[in-house]
Write an enzyme that holds these catalytic residues in place. Structure first.
Site, PDB file in Angstrom:
ATOM      1  N   LYS B  70       1.030  -1.201  -0.114  1.00  0.00           N
ATOM      2  CA  LYS B  70       0.117   0.022  -0.083  1.00  0.00           C
ATOM      3  C   LYS B  70       0.906   1.371  -0.077  1.00  0.00           C
ATOM      4  CE  LYS B  70      -4.152   1.716   2.653  1.00  0.00           C
ATOM      5  NZ  LYS B  70      -5.153   1.361   3.576  1.00  0.00           N
ATOM      6  N   GLU B 169     -10.729   5.877   5.411  1.00  0.00           N
ATOM      7  CA  GLU B 169     -10.862   5.373   6.568  1.00  0.00           C
ATOM      8  C   GLU B 169     -11.570   5.646   7.832  1.00  0.00           C
ATOM      9  OE1 GLU B 169      -6.954   3.817   5.964  1.00  0.00           O
ATOM     10  OE2 GLU B 169      -7.358   2.690   4.371  1.00  0.00           O
TER      11      GLU B 169
END
Lengths: 231, 607
Positions: B70, B169
């Site tokens: 990521k 998130e």
């Protein structure tokens, strides 16, 4: 206003809802809960259903914004046709812009002036001498702190000293900001009793106040930035 | 249409979730595991192994086991520091190139690796639901830029998922936290994961979750703490006569595993015994690590979350007292020192009531149900984390949409030509908060083409920038004079075809590192020449307007740059080019004024 160039085309005449036929203004038919192309002579005040004047009821502004967002947000039209989705995107963007403009006194007053003058508020560089002097004094401190931060900081006692100075300046900027808003409220009181044609002097006063706010807001973000950098 | 699942595609672990009977639940895999390590291991068969099984072979096969990918999503070579490249598998990519992972002569983009993880989650969900799953809401760190969001979307597509929405998130976590409560509150979500840190401040009222501000660091997380601990252990090993083991991948992987375990154990214990037998044939490590020692090691890393928090509060125009709750999310918030710091910054005991590993996926599942129309009393209003702007004369960034603007949002800007009969204008789009264009992310360029011949300044092209609810930018251009409208394809700097990637890697393999270095030097020289010649031209015109000391600074910067060019020192050339650019900031603005004056005089002359 440059940022509005493409949005002006959205203005239209008051029309009937495409879905149920009731007349509507704005971008949502509350009779049949359908999102629609923008109709009527809309401005940010009418979009958010508050009075067009220098001071707005913040609680009401927020409540209307949330209520209208519920209706026009793209999430609510996720399975609709592409055309309707596009409408939702447009309306939601416009609503967001309207809210961010009206909730900030500086932006709101500038916008109001632009509506009154039927064009963008002229950008002049002059606020009151007193505000200008404070701006210069504070900018000097900010420059000093900036140099200190750029050199890597280090000296703890100097750092504490600067932080105290910055917080002091911030408080003073906030006090001055509040004082200007008090002045805006006085203009607002007169505004209510004045007819459209006779508002020119009030608009002129607002213009000066908007410059004051503009300087103070710029200064506040500069101070905030340095407080974060030095903390 | 099938159901939409929620996916938290994490640096360390990924989680899938769905709403069932009105409640969001985590989808466990066939073995009952709720978290899937974001690890992909190649070897043996044709298909890679994913998740727990891949994690297990990390020590045995470090070169072919890919983790923490990521960190590379949507990034270009030049953005990645050497220390970030320090992973046990081979990565390449420099300058404008994307990061590429090389396994057995095959080349993988980070989104392809992420797609393997997504495919596994998709499969688990299909097994659980007994139906095809091809739609998902995927989460990203709030502070992800346009390129990183686009890359995440692409990973979903490669995995056969239609990405119905990208959500942030911390915002997702706030949904999971607030769904059952009739909240009327301002909350902060402090999200410290394996590789990224986000702080978001929200105002929740009447079921509307409105983000007021967000800030973060997409290169800060538990991984950094692990690395610090590994370095510490390597030094201890060397000091105890185990020698320098930093060169052995297998040993490093073992130390890494133990370091991570120790870190986790220290969240609930005051000390932990690290024991790694036979690191070499003659050396075994035994070391008692105390929490205090650990906190000294990790303290400055954890402290790096402080500034984004202060910034977010400033941007929301709130003080710690105005915030009712501070919610902790992400595995790293189990560390006591993290909880202590979050408490200190916000002046209240942090709320640890939600599962820090699962909340984000649960929130994504909730948002999926909002989109499918099953939840109608909840709405998410998010913001764009970074200011969006374009590069203007003098290499400055001109902000068009400021950070923390509620999305979706649209803003327009008018463009014109600089010279007579110019037929195309190229515009560089930037994201970031710095004044100089070069200090921000370049998210791409677009060209306004087919401009009808006209004198300079006459054509008027309106460009509309739209940031949609995914936080992704779209550009629409319209010729104001003719009314012609068209969508403009933005050429993303990292948007490259697979063929290009193959060629790029092949080239770099064939010519080796030396040529990459040569190319970098060549590019640096070209850039330096550009700046030098622009400076000289500007000096010709505006020399008399400069103060003597300004002149001296510029002269010195020119001299320094010329010297390093002679030496062929790439890093020196880059640094000194930046210096010269800085030194000539005022000169550039003077030049702008002078040029404007000339234009006016010229026009007056024509009359």
């Amino acid at each position: 206003m440059v940022h509005e160039v493409l949005e002006h085309d959205d203005k239209g005449k008051r029309v009937k809802c495409l879905s149920c036929g009731s007349p509507y203004e704005g971008f949502f038919c509350f009779d049949c809960h359908t999102i629609l192309p923008i109709s009527g002579e809309m401005n940010y005040f009418s979009i958010l259903e508050v009075e067009k004047r220098p001071v707005v009821d913040m609680a009401r502004l927020k409540e209307n914004f949330l209520r209208l967002s519920e209706k026009v947000h793209p999430d609510r039209y996720f399975n609709a046709s592409g055309e309707v989705q596009d409408l939702a995107l447009k309306s939601s963007s416009l609503l967001n812009k309207a809210y961010s403009t009206l909730k900030d006194p500086k932006e709101r007053i500038r916008y109001l002036i632009s509506l009154e003058n039927d064009r963008e508020a002229p950008v002049s560089k002059h606020a009151s001498t007193e505000t200008m002097e404070f701006f210069i004094e504070a900018s000097d401190v900010c420059n000093e702190v900036n140099t200190f931060v750029k050199k890597g900081g280090g000296d703890e006692s100097l750092k504490r000293d600067y932080l105290r100075k910055l917080l002091g300046l911030k408080n003073e900027a906030i006090d001055r900001w509040k004082a200007v808003l008090g002045e805006v409220e006085r203009v607002d009181k007169e505004w209510i009793g004045t007819t459209d044609e006779n508002r020119k002097p009030l608009v002129k006063r607002l213009l000066v106040l908007s410059h004051e706010l503009s300087y103070l807001s710029k200064l506040q973000s500069l101070i905030d930035e340095l407080i974060v950098a030095i903390s | 249409m099938g159901r939409i699942i929620g996916i938290d595609l994490g640096t360390t672990n990924s989680v899938a979730a769905i709403v069932e009977g009105g409640k969001p639940i985590v989808i466990a895999d066939a073995d009952g595991q709720r978290l899937t390590p974001s690890v992909v291991a190649f070897g043996g068969g044709t298909e890679p192994i994913i998740g727990h099984n891949a994690n297990r072979q990390r020590i045995l096969n470090p070169r072919k086991t890919i983790y923490s990918v990521k960190r590379f999503m949507g990034r270009r070579g030049s953005e990645i520091k050497d220390e970030d490249m320090f992973v046990s598998y081979p990565v390449t990519g420099s300058g404008e190139e994307p990061i590429v992972i090389v396994i057995d002569d095959k080349h993988y983009l980070p989104e392809e690796i992420s797609a393997y993880v997504l495919k596994k989650l998709k499969g688990d969900a299909e097994r659980y639901l007994g139906e095809t799953v091809d739609r998902a809401v995927i989460t990203v760190p709030a502070y992800f830029n346009d390129a990183q969001r686009n890359t995440t979307k692409k990973a979903g597509e490669i995995a056969g998922l239609k990405v119905e929405r990208i959500i942030n998130e911390p915002t997702a976590a706030s949904l999971a936290y607030g769904i059952d409560k009739k909240l009327d509150a301002k909350i902060g979500v402090y999200d410290l994961g394996g590789g990224t840190f986000d702080i978001s401040i929200l105002d929740i009222k009447q079921g509307v979750f409105q983000v007021l501000s967000t800030c973060g660091n997409t290169r800060l997380g538990g991984d950094d703490i692990d690395r610090r601990l590994i370095d510490f252990l390597l030094k201890k090993i060397e000091a105890c006569g185990g020698g320098d083991l930093s060169g052995s991948l297998m040993v490093l992987s073992r130390i890494r595993e133990e370091a991570e375990k120790a870190k986790c154990a220290l969240s609930s214990h005051d000390e932990v015994e690290i024991s790694i037998p036979f690191l070499t044939s003659s050396f075994s490590l035994k070391y008692k690590l105390t929490r205090k020692e650990f906190e000294e090691l990790a303290g400055d890393i954890i402290d790096r979350t402080r500034k984004p928090c202060l910034q977010a509060m400033m941007d929301a125009k709130l003080k710690p007292d105005d915030i009712d709750e501070i919610i902790l999310v992400g595995g790293s918030t189990r560390i006591p020192l993290v909880q202590q710091l979050a408490g200190e910054i916000f002046g209240k005991t942090p709320n640890t009531s939600i599962n820090p590993d699962e909340a984000v996926a649960l929130g994504a599942a909730i948002q999926a149900n909002v989109l499918s129309g099953h939840i109608s009393n909840l709405l998410l209003l998010d913001v764009t984390p970074l200011s969006l702007g374009i590069e203007t004369y003098g290499a400055f960034m001109n902000v068009i949409i400021p950070r923390n603007t509620t999305i979706p949002t649209r803003a327009g800007e008018l463009f014109t030509t600089a010279v007579d009969n110019q037929s195309a204008v190229t515009i560089q789009v930037l994201q970031g908060e710095r004044q100089m264009a070069a200090d921000n992310w370049s998210i791409g360029t677009f060209a306004l083409e087919d401009i009808a011949p006209a004198p300079a300044g006459v054509p008027r092209i309106g460009v509309q920038f739209t940031i949609d609810a995914d936080g992704i930018l779209h550009v629409l251009a319209r010729d104001v004079n003719t009314g012609k409208e068209k969508f403009v394809q933005m050429k993303s700097t990292i948007d490259v075809s697979k063929d290009q990637v193959e060629k790029m890697v092949r080239d770099s393999m064939e010519h080796g590192k030396e040529d990459a270095a040569k190319k970098e030097l060549f590019d640096a020289k070209v850039e330096a020449d550009k700046v030098l010649s622009a400076t000289r031209k500007a000096l010709d015109k505006c020399m008399n307007l400069l103060q003597q000391d300004e002149r001296n600074i510029i002269d010195k910067a020119i001299y320094d740059l010329e010297e390093v060019i002679k030496k062929g020192d790439t890093a020196g050339i880059k640094d000194n080019t930046t210096n010269l650019n800085r030194a000539t900031e005022r000169l550039a603005s003077l030049l702008l004024v002078e040029t404007a004056k000339e234009v006016v005089e010229k026009k007056a002359g024509h009359k």
